[in-house]
Design a protein around this motif. Structure first.
Motif, PDB file in Angstrom:
ATOM      1  N   TYR B  24      -5.778  -7.800  -0.862  1.00 59.81           N
ATOM      2  CA  TYR B  24      -5.017  -6.566  -1.745  1.00 59.81           C
ATOM      3  C   TYR B  24      -3.987  -5.886  -0.387  1.00 59.81           C
ATOM      4  O   TYR B  24      -3.876  -6.140   0.742  1.00 59.81           O
ATOM      5  CB  TYR B  24      -5.879  -5.522  -1.801  1.00 59.81           C
ATOM      6  CG  TYR B  24      -7.043  -5.124  -0.926  1.00 59.81           C
ATOM      7  CD1 TYR B  24      -6.816  -4.101   0.041  1.00 59.81           C
ATOM      8  CD2 TYR B  24      -8.340  -5.595  -0.706  1.00 59.81           C
ATOM      9  CE1 TYR B  24      -7.765  -3.695   0.948  1.00 59.81           C
ATOM     10  CE2 TYR B  24      -9.189  -5.475   0.268  1.00 59.81           C
ATOM     11  CZ  TYR B  24      -9.001  -4.434   1.117  1.00 59.81           C
ATOM     12  OH  TYR B  24      -9.936  -4.191   2.021  1.00 59.81           O
ATOM     13  N   GLY B  25      -3.103  -5.359  -0.944  1.00 58.92           N
ATOM     14  CA  GLY B  25      -1.798  -4.699  -0.313  1.00 58.92           C
ATOM     15  C   GLY B  25      -2.086  -4.307   1.040  1.00 58.92           C
ATOM     16  O   GLY B  25      -1.456  -4.523   2.258  1.00 58.92           O
ATOM     17  N   PHE B  26      -3.178  -3.242   1.178  1.00 57.48           N
ATOM     18  CA  PHE B  26      -3.282  -2.353   2.387  1.00 57.48           C
ATOM     19  C   PHE B  26      -3.954  -3.384   3.375  1.00 57.48           C
ATOM     20  O   PHE B  26      -3.489  -3.339   4.580  1.00 57.48           O
ATOM     21  CB  PHE B  26      -4.629  -1.489   1.943  1.00 57.48           C
ATOM     22  CG  PHE B  26      -4.604  -0.601   3.292  1.00 57.48           C
ATOM     23  CD1 PHE B  26      -3.641   0.067   4.017  1.00 57.48           C
ATOM     24  CD2 PHE B  26      -6.033  -0.209   3.654  1.00 57.48           C
ATOM     25  CE1 PHE B  26      -4.306   0.698   5.102  1.00 57.48           C
ATOM     26  CE2 PHE B  26      -6.265   0.549   4.537  1.00 57.48           C
ATOM     27  CZ  PHE B  26      -5.377   0.920   5.353  1.00 57.48           C
ATOM     28  N   MET B  29      -1.060  -5.366   4.854  1.00 56.67           N
ATOM     29  CA  MET B  29      -0.467  -4.372   6.035  1.00 56.67           C
ATOM     30  C   MET B  29      -1.311  -4.416   7.181  1.00 56.67           C
ATOM     31  O   MET B  29      -0.705  -4.480   8.284  1.00 56.67           O
ATOM     32  CB  MET B  29      -0.459  -2.947   5.258  1.00 56.67           C
ATOM     33  CG  MET B  29       0.403  -2.642   4.108  1.00 56.67           C
ATOM     34  SD  MET B  29       0.449  -1.135   3.500  1.00 56.67           S
ATOM     35  CE  MET B  29       0.585   0.010   4.950  1.00 56.67           C
ATOM     36  N   GLU B  30      -2.362  -4.125   6.958  1.00 57.11           N
ATOM     37  CA  GLU B  30      -3.211  -4.073   8.375  1.00 57.11           C
ATOM     38  C   GLU B  30      -3.308  -5.450   9.129  1.00 57.11           C
ATOM     39  O   GLU B  30      -3.074  -5.370  10.501  1.00 57.11           O
ATOM     40  CB  GLU B  30      -4.662  -3.778   8.099  1.00 57.11           C
ATOM     41  CG  GLU B  30      -4.743  -2.321   7.601  1.00 57.11           C
ATOM     42  CD  GLU B  30      -6.431  -1.803   7.542  1.00 57.11           C
ATOM     43  OE1 GLU B  30      -6.745  -0.744   8.250  1.00 57.11           O
ATOM     44  OE2 GLU B  30      -7.144  -2.681   7.094  1.00 57.11           O
ATOM     45  N   SER B  36       3.877  -0.255   4.289  1.00 56.89           N
ATOM     46  CA  SER B  36       3.930  -0.454   2.929  1.00 56.89           C
ATOM     47  C   SER B  36       5.330  -0.689   2.127  1.00 56.89           C
ATOM     48  O   SER B  36       5.053  -1.571   1.234  1.00 56.89           O
ATOM     49  CB  SER B  36       3.095   0.509   2.347  1.00 56.89           C
ATOM     50  OG  SER B  36       4.274   1.752   2.629  1.00 56.89           O
ATOM     51  N   GLY B  37       6.336  -0.186   2.607  1.00 61.01           N
ATOM     52  CA  GLY B  37       7.544  -0.348   2.050  1.00 61.01           C
ATOM     53  C   GLY B  37       8.071  -1.910   1.933  1.00 61.01           C
ATOM     54  O   GLY B  37       9.146  -2.086   1.194  1.00 61.01           O
ATOM     55  N   TYR B  40       4.617  -4.305   0.071  1.00 62.04           N
ATOM     56  CA  TYR B  40       4.312  -4.253  -1.594  1.00 62.04           C
ATOM     57  C   TYR B  40       5.528  -4.759  -2.314  1.00 62.04           C
ATOM     58  O   TYR B  40       5.453  -5.546  -3.228  1.00 62.04           O
ATOM     59  CB  TYR B  40       4.039  -2.785  -2.139  1.00 62.04           C
ATOM     60  CG  TYR B  40       2.677  -2.297  -1.623  1.00 62.04           C
ATOM     61  CD1 TYR B  40       1.872  -2.614  -2.469  1.00 62.04           C
ATOM     62  CD2 TYR B  40       2.349  -1.822  -0.489  1.00 62.04           C
ATOM     63  CE1 TYR B  40       0.187  -2.449  -2.118  1.00 62.04           C
ATOM     64  CE2 TYR B  40       1.223  -1.499  -0.366  1.00 62.04           C
ATOM     65  CZ  TYR B  40      -0.018  -1.376  -1.124  1.00 62.04           C
ATOM     66  OH  TYR B  40      -1.099  -1.259  -0.710  1.00 62.04           O
ATOM     67  N   PRO B  41       6.685  -4.510  -1.819  1.00 56.38           N
ATOM     68  CA  PRO B  41       7.734  -5.032  -2.822  1.00 56.38           C
ATOM     69  C   PRO B  41       8.059  -6.685  -2.469  1.00 56.38           C
ATOM     70  O   PRO B  41       8.274  -7.280  -3.526  1.00 56.38           O
ATOM     71  CB  PRO B  41       9.140  -4.662  -2.243  1.00 56.38           C
ATOM     72  CG  PRO B  41       8.643  -2.984  -1.610  1.00 56.38           C
ATOM     73  CD  PRO B  41       7.235  -3.407  -1.150  1.00 56.38           C
TER      74      PRO B  41
END
Lengths: 499, 105
Positions: B24-26, B29-30, B36-37, B40-41
């Motif tokens: 998942y996205g988060f 990121m981690e 996040s910018g 996600y895109p």
């Protein structure tokens, strides 16, 4: 009730996400919002502790939320419908519009070269023509014949009027014009009351005031150029008009004089003195309470002899009307005749269940509307050019020629607009090319034969049946999907984006 | 999407992270350290190009954990092929984000 800082930050973050979600296309917005809200829940849980508040943690959460903006924008870009560019090949919509603009320029240029058309186009309407009435003896049916004596005019002018609030008189006669010691020229001079031009609201160029008792001479453009060589220094100089001395006080543009009597100059007599015994024309201005009396009516009025006579009053509206009315009438006739000469539908596009995007549909209709709008000035100028190609033509004949030519050109133009629209790709508006005959010509209605045209950008095929049958009466458009892209020279044109 | 699609280093990192189990996205990121910018895109584009696909977590599972359901991402067949090609292009990719099996080894 007090709001905890962490709750306030949470609210702000949610508001930021909600605001960003507005950038996402409506169809995908709910899912986007759900994903980001769920992610935010986890981010907040990771960074912030249950009962404590930390600016550092909130800053991390806020930084996470700010990432929603680029994501929403990228989402919007990704799902926004791709706009298909207009075809740039020969016969493109842009070229078509350019050609129409070119035709407008040419027809307008020709109009400017023709003096009569130029005069019509620059005609400034008389002031309050609806209430300006031309008076004549009711026993005369011809309004171009003078019927009112100067004496009669003086009677009307002297009497207290309830109908009219202004009178002007003029009588046309052949007179000689000479300046200083030059050779005299003969011309039709209208000896008129000094208020004639003011009453009509007629524009006079190079207008000069003359001393109180001196008559003023206004020249027609033709006389000014023919007799005085268009010399601008002539204004203010004295001329001999018959037995009167007058000061040259201005020029009237060609086509401006619409009243009966062809005149080369107007001699404006101060104090209405100096009219001959001959009959002339009277123009009167109707008072506003009687403005609804209509364009023509009879009236009875006293004569200088003390008897009463019938007079016919006719508005100047008809005389001062421009060519616009004839043009509009011709356009109306052409519109009425159009369905009888060609089919109105722009083509049957039912072969596909998919619909074109709204932008593409609007663009297609706008192109048709643009063609029709550009057609009107072409029709107007061409019809005027044809009607006044030969100078000195009878006005009635000119009007008939204008009506006929405007009707013909307009009908042809409307037919061309529809035909052209039918032969264009509904997606890129490019002209369809490569016509190919398909099927065998047959007398049997069961056999298919017709012509197929293709869009060079690969948007589709147009099938035009040779003969209408009960199952295939009109042309049909077959959209090609992206799988056909490889066949066409301009890759990227065929995309599902336009549906 | 063809297997020979060339990805940017960032996109390849995200693809590698998803493949490594950060679904998942988060978590991506981690793992990657990207904001996040960016993540996600990039994931939207990978999904558009059919290199990854998304699915929502079952509501019952989320309810049991007393949290909102998350959107999980998974590599598609062409995503795996593209990742293989990207690993050859970016040899350090696998070392930066080792997959779960590699970690166990």
């Amino acid at each position: 009730m007090t709001l905890r800082p962490s709750a306030l930050c949470e609210l702000l973050c949610l508001a930021l996400l909600r605001g960003a979600s507005l950038l996402v296309p409506a169809r995908q917005r709910e899912e986007w919002w759900r994903e980001w809200r769920a992610e935010l829940w986890h981010v907040r849980r990771t960074y912030t502790a249950e009962q404590s508040f930390s600016w550092m943690a909130e800053r991390e959460v806020a930084a996470f939320c700010l990432g929603a903006l680029p994501d929403a924008l990228s989402f919007r870009e990704q799902f926004q419908q791709r706009r298909i560019p207009l075809a740039t090949t020969m016969g493109s919509a842009t070229q078509c519009v350019q050609v129409l603009f070119g035709l407008i320029a040419i027809s307008y240029g020709v109009a400017m070269l023709l003096p009569e058309v130029s005069a019509i186009l620059h005609f400034s309407a008389y002031r309050d023509t609806k209430n300006l009435m031309l008076l004549r003896d009711a026993h005369s049916s011809d309004d171009s014949v003078a019927t009112i004596s100067a004496e009669q005019y003086q009677v009307w002018k002297r009497r207290r009027q309830e109908l009219f609030n202004g009178f002007a008189f003029y009588q046309v006669a052949e007179q000689s014009l000479s300046i200083e010691n030059s050779v005299a020229t003969k011309g039709a001079v209208a000896s008129a009351s000094s208020n004639l031009f003011d009453l009509l609201g007629l524009r006079v160029r190079y207008a000069r005031e003359a001393p109180g008792s001196l008559p003023r001479l206004i020249l027609s453009e033709q006389m000014w150029k023919r007799r005085f060589g268009g010399d601008p220094h002539i204004f203010g100089r004295m001329v001999q008009v018959g037995s009167e001395s007058a000061m040259v006080s201005g020029v009237v543009d060609p086509g401006e004089w619409r009243l009966p009597g062809k005149t080369d100059a107007w001699l404006l007599l101060p104090h209405d003195l100096g009219f001959s015994e001959r009959v002339g024309f009277v123009v009167a201005h109707l008072q506003s309470p009687h403005a609804d009396w209509g364009e023509a009516w009879h009236m009875s009025a006293p004569t200088p002899a003390g008897t009463a006579n019938d007079f016919f009053c006719e508005s100047l509206t008809e005389r001062t009307r421009g060519p616009g009315d004839v043009f509009l009438f011709a356009v109306l006739l052409a519109c009425l005749a159009l369905p009888a000469t060609t089919s109105l539908p722009l083509g049957e596009y039912r072969a596909s269940s998919r619909r074109l995007s709204r932008f593409t549909r609007v663009r297609r209709w706008s192109f048709l509307g643009c063609k029709l709008v550009l057609l009107l000035p072409i029709v107007y100028f061409v019809s005027l050019d044809l009607a006044h190609l030969r100078s000195g033509m009878d006005p009635v004949t000119s009007e008939y020629i204008q009506l006929l030519s405007a009707f013909s050109v307009c009908l042809f133009g409307l037919r061309w607009s529809l035909r052209d629209q039918r032969q264009r790709c509904p997606v890129c508006l490019g002209k369809l090319t490569n016509p190919a005959r398909v099927g065998q010509p047959s007398r049997s209605f069961l056999d298919w034969n017709g012509t197929e045209l293709i869009c060079v950008s690969g948007h589709g095929l147009l099938h035009v049946p040779e003969m209408a049958t009960s199952w295939f009466s009109e042309q049909r458009w077959l959209y090609l999907d992206a799988s056909w892209e490889i066949l066409f020279a301009e890759p990227g044109f065929v995309t599902p984006g336009y549906f | 999407m063809a297997a020979e699609t060339k990805l940017s280093h960032t996109a390849a990192m995200i693809l590698q992270a998803v493949n490594a189990g950060y679904v998942y996205g988060f978590s991506v990121m981690e793992m990657t350290g990207l904001p996040s910018g960016t993540v996600y895109p990039a994931m939207r584009r990978l999904e558009r190009d059919e290199l990854i696909r998304s699915s929502w977590e079952q509501q019952a599972i989320a309810d049991a954990g007393q949290r909102p359901p998350r959107k999980y991402y998974k590599l598609t067949r062409s995503g795996k092929l593209t990742l293989e090609a990207s690993r050859k292009r970016y040899p350090l990719l696998a070392k930066l984000i080792p997959s779960e099996q590699e970690e166990q080894v």
